[in-house]
Design a protein around this motif. Structure first.
Motif, PDB file in Angstrom:
ATOM      1  N   GLY A 139      -0.520  14.752   1.891  1.00 48.84           N
ATOM      2  CA  GLY A 139      -0.062  14.071   0.691  1.00 48.84           C
ATOM      3  C   GLY A 139       1.313  13.446   0.868  1.00 48.84           C
TER       4      GLY A 139
ATOM      5  N   ALA B 285       1.038   4.085  -2.946  1.00 50.02           N
ATOM      6  CA  ALA B 285       0.593   5.460  -2.701  1.00 50.02           C
ATOM      7  C   ALA B 285       1.650   6.473  -3.134  1.00 50.02           C
ATOM      8  CB  ALA B 285       0.268   5.642  -1.223  1.00 50.02           C
TER       9      ALA B 285
ATOM     10  N   LEU C 282       2.233  11.857   3.489  1.00 47.79           N
ATOM     11  CA  LEU C 282       2.116  10.779   4.485  1.00 47.79           C
ATOM     12  C   LEU C 282       2.823   9.487   4.076  1.00 47.79           C
ATOM     13  CD1 LEU C 282       0.444  10.274   7.232  1.00 47.79           C
ATOM     14  CD2 LEU C 282      -1.076   9.007   5.770  1.00 47.79           C
ATOM     15  N   PRO C 283       2.657   9.020   2.808  1.00 48.25           N
ATOM     16  CA  PRO C 283       3.295   7.744   2.460  1.00 48.25           C
ATOM     17  C   PRO C 283       4.811   7.847   2.297  1.00 48.25           C
ATOM     18  CG  PRO C 283       1.913   8.531   0.652  1.00 48.25           C
ATOM     19  CD  PRO C 283       1.781   9.515   1.747  1.00 48.25           C
TER      20      PRO C 283
ATOM     21  N   GLN D 123       1.712  14.458  -3.262  1.00 50.56           N
ATOM     22  CA  GLN D 123       1.874  13.010  -3.052  1.00 50.56           C
ATOM     23  C   GLN D 123       2.755  12.364  -4.134  1.00 50.56           C
ATOM     24  OE1 GLN D 123      -1.898  10.986  -2.587  1.00 50.56           O
ATOM     25  NE2 GLN D 123      -0.950   8.968  -2.720  1.00 50.56           N
TER      26      GLN D 123
ATOM     27  N   HIS E   1      -5.909   5.605  -0.488  1.00 53.37           N
ATOM     28  CA  HIS E   1      -5.048   6.118  -1.557  1.00 53.37           C
ATOM     29  C   HIS E   1      -3.742   6.669  -1.018  1.00 53.37           C
ATOM     30  CE1 HIS E   1      -9.014   6.871  -3.881  1.00 53.37           C
ATOM     31  NE2 HIS E   1      -8.617   5.625  -3.972  1.00 53.37           N
ATOM     32  N   LEU E   2      -3.755   7.056   0.278  1.00 55.92           N
ATOM     33  CA  LEU E   2      -2.517   7.548   0.879  1.00 55.92           C
ATOM     34  C   LEU E   2      -1.694   6.406   1.478  1.00 55.92           C
ATOM     35  CD1 LEU E   2      -3.810  10.819   2.556  1.00 55.92           C
ATOM     36  CD2 LEU E   2      -2.059  10.645   0.797  1.00 55.92           C
TER      37      LEU E   2
ATOM     38  N   PRO F 167       0.798  -1.232   0.000  1.00 53.64           N
ATOM     39  CA  PRO F 167       0.000   0.000   0.000  1.00 53.64           C
ATOM     40  C   PRO F 167       0.832   1.285   0.000  1.00 53.64           C
ATOM     41  CG  PRO F 167      -0.878  -1.566   1.586  1.00 53.64           C
ATOM     42  CD  PRO F 167       0.348  -2.185   1.014  1.00 53.64           C
ATOM     43  N   LEU F 168       1.872   1.346   0.826  1.00 50.77           N
ATOM     44  CA  LEU F 168       2.637   2.596   0.906  1.00 50.77           C
ATOM     45  C   LEU F 168       3.390   2.883  -0.385  1.00 50.77           C
ATOM     46  CD1 LEU F 168       4.111   2.769   4.499  1.00 50.77           C
ATOM     47  CD2 LEU F 168       2.462   4.304   3.433  1.00 50.77           C
TER      48      LEU F 168
END
Lengths: 254, 348
Positions: free
Chosen positions: A99, A74, A101-102, A150, B241-242, A70-71
């Motif tokens: 944005g 993202a 965060l990942p 992001q 999505h993050l 997931p990260l």
């Protein structure tokens, strides 16, 4: 960059999408068009991994979407939703900084990227304002800055999905947002944007994908896709297609 | 509010000072007032050889210190779980008391108090205090999950559904506790009554130890979810999505909240509105970022609960008001004001 092959999706018993094939490469803007209920939202949901397709595959940077941690996904794929339900008094800068965060790129680099992203969508002057005090259009630009930050440093391998980004914006900011989508493509991202306005799509997208009843009705340059007959068939409206007086793109006159 | 952002460190320091003041007042004040100087000397007795009246030492060491410690644990945990729950529900009006998590935990704890000794007779007796917490925890998990499922909709969570679920759960909880009160003996009955109002009066070191164990886990794990909570406020899809593992985060939040609230209910009964009022004040002071809201809510929650408890001891001294009544008297109008403001802005 983003590859879709033989994609089929079902919602309940309905086949909402059938045999969708297309590819978006780095540096390209693809606009997705279609009537309400043509399957645009379903397509977007399957591109973000929210909806598991019943057949076919979606690949991001050469790897099946579901196989990305997931990260890491993202960091390469950002999505701008149509609307957001944020009901807490974050400052604009804090919303944009989400944005990052990942990423684990460090405070200094994050701050710099957040500043640039806010500048790009013309919200720098709102930096310290509370998100809740903004108008609908301002909020939309703040969220665009968030998704830009992001994937800001994902040039060459990132993908940006924008779901009707211009729906609540005035004329000037519609142009600003889509110009920004173009700039991000120029920085090496693959950009997919769902649009309702055919003229905006014709002006800012490299290629158009016209969905009709869950299938790809047409995929190609604006001149290929936006013909008088096809618009009449898909949208049920008789229009005139002229050459835009200032640039080489079709201009649709209803 | 923008101006307030510049004074963040100052505000946090002031709140730290407030906690120290509240702590000293909580030790010094009560039916028997002990001068602040003497209070400090009792606390620092290990370092000095000063002669102190034994009754003051006894009062502070055996009554007020465990009570104060319990106040800090309960206040901080309720405020922390309240803030987390508002993030999870994406709604600044969610409160463990209002939406039924506390009242869901109460029958679990009551069941263990009244029937625990017969249900768990095979187990050694030192398990019993933990059994109460476990019962409250189980009740809390079930209700949190239920309310979360009921209140969820596309646009976030609906306060109306949440509050209605809270009313229904409070009714069930009242019925269960009412039924249990017929099975209870006098001592159990007293405990049950005290729950419905909430009080720190039953504090002793054993209870504080059990409570501290649970709270430590919550204090350690919950603040780590601050960034995920921030993302969750954008919406579940946006958080996904993050790169946030939304399902795992939600599960952890529900379990930790239920554990925190359950432990507090088992120790001190139903104390409402702390989890609503405190995070709200903190957001007004410092903004909505959970990385600040969570720890600072703990600070302010502990201070306010200690001060409310001092009030509970002093207002009708030598008798004592239940603490839950004071927090409800202060918190409920606050909630109404928030509700009215939200309505004026168009919808809750």
């Amino acid at each position: 960059m983003l590859l879709v092959e033989g994609l089929c999706c079902e919602r309940g018993r309905n086949k909402v999408l059938r045999d969708i094939d297309f590819k978006v490469v780095a540096g390209e803007v693809l606009a997705v068009l279609g009537t309400n209920g043509a399957g645009k939202s379903t397509l977007l949901a399957s591109l973000t991994g929210e909806l598991t397709p019943s057949a076919g595959r979606v690949e991001l940077a050469g790897r099946a979407l579901a196989d990305w941690p997931p990260l890491e996904r993202a960091r390469r794929l950002a999505v701008l939703p149509q609307s957001s339900s944020l009901a807490f008094a974050f400052s604009v800068t804090e919303v944009v900084a989400m944005g990052r965060l990942p990423h684990a790129s460090g405070q200094q680099q994050d701050d710099a990227i957040v500043m640039q992203a806010m500048h790009a969508t013309d919200v720098s002057h709102l930096a310290t304002r509370s998100y809740l005090s903004l108008s609908g259009g301002e909020r939309q630009r703040v969220h665009l800055a968030r998704v830009l930050s992001q994937v800001w440093d994902a040039a060459g391998q990132g993908c940006l999905l924008l779901d009707e980004p211009t729906s609540s914006l005035d004329l000037a900011h519609q142009q600003l947002i889509l110009q920004q989508a173009r700039d991000m493509a120029a920085r090496g991202l693959a950009v997919i944007v769902v649009l309702h306005d055919l003229n905006l799509a014709a002006r800012y997208a490299d290629r158009l994908l016209l969905l009709h009843q869950g299938r790809v009705r047409s995929l190609g340059t604006p001149w290929d896709v936006l013909s008088v007959e096809r618009i009449a068939e898909v949208f049920g409206v008789v229009v005139q297609v002229e050459k835009h007086p200032l640039q080489d793109s079709p201009l649709i006159i209803v | 509010m923008v101006a307030a952002y510049r004074f963040k460190p100052v505000i946090t320091l002031l709140l730290l000072a407030l906690l120290l003041v509240a702590l000293l007042l909580s030790l010094a004040l009560g039916p028997v007032a002990i001068p602040l100087g003497d209070t400090l000397r009792v606390l620092l007795r290990w370092f000095s050889t000063a002669d102190l009246p034994t009754d003051q030492v006894l009062i502070i060491e055996h009554i007020r210190l465990p009570r104060t410690l319990m106040g800090i644990l309960v206040g901080a945990t309720l405020a922390l779980t309240g803030a987390a729950m508002q993030g999870l529900f994406r709604n600044p009006l969610a409160d463990p008391g209002l939406i039924g998590v506390s009242s869901g935990a109460a029958p679990g704890a009551a069941l263990m108090i009244v029937l625990g000794s017969s249900l768990l007779s095979a187990l050694p007796s030192f398990v019993l205090p933990y059994a109460t917490v476990l019962g409250a925890f189980a009740g809390g998990v079930i209700t949190t999950w239920l309310v979360y499922r009921l209140g969820q909709s596309v646009q976030g969570t609906s306060v109306a559904s949440m509050l209605l679920a809270g009313i229904a759960i409070a009714a069930i909880s009242g019925a269960v506790i009412g039924m249990l009160s017929y099975l209870a003996d006098d001592a159990m009955l007293r405990t049950l009554t005290f729950w419905n109002m909430g009080s720190l009066g039953s504090a002793n070191y054993q209870r504080v130890a059990v409570l501290a164990l649970c709270c430590a886990l919550v204090w350690w794990r919950l603040p780590r979810q601050a960034k995920a909570l921030n993302a969750l406020l954008l919406g579940e899809s946006e958080a996904r999505h993050l790169g946030v593992d939304v399902e795992r985060v939600k599960r952890e939040l529900v379990l930790l909240t239920a554990l925190g609230v359950g432990a507090c209910v088992a120790a001190a009964g139903l104390i409402g509105f702390v989890g609503l009022v405190v995070p709200h004040l903190v957001r007004l002071l410092l903004g909505a970022d959970h990385r600040r809201v969570l720890p600072v809510s703990m600070l302010l929650g502990a201070s306010l609960l200690l001060l409310a408890d001092v009030g509970a001891r002093l207002l009708i001294a030598p008798a004592e008001l239940p603490l839950g009544i004071i927090t409800a008297l202060l918190g409920a109008p606050f909630f109404l004001a928030l509700l009215m403001r939200a309505q004026r802005r168009g919808g809750v």
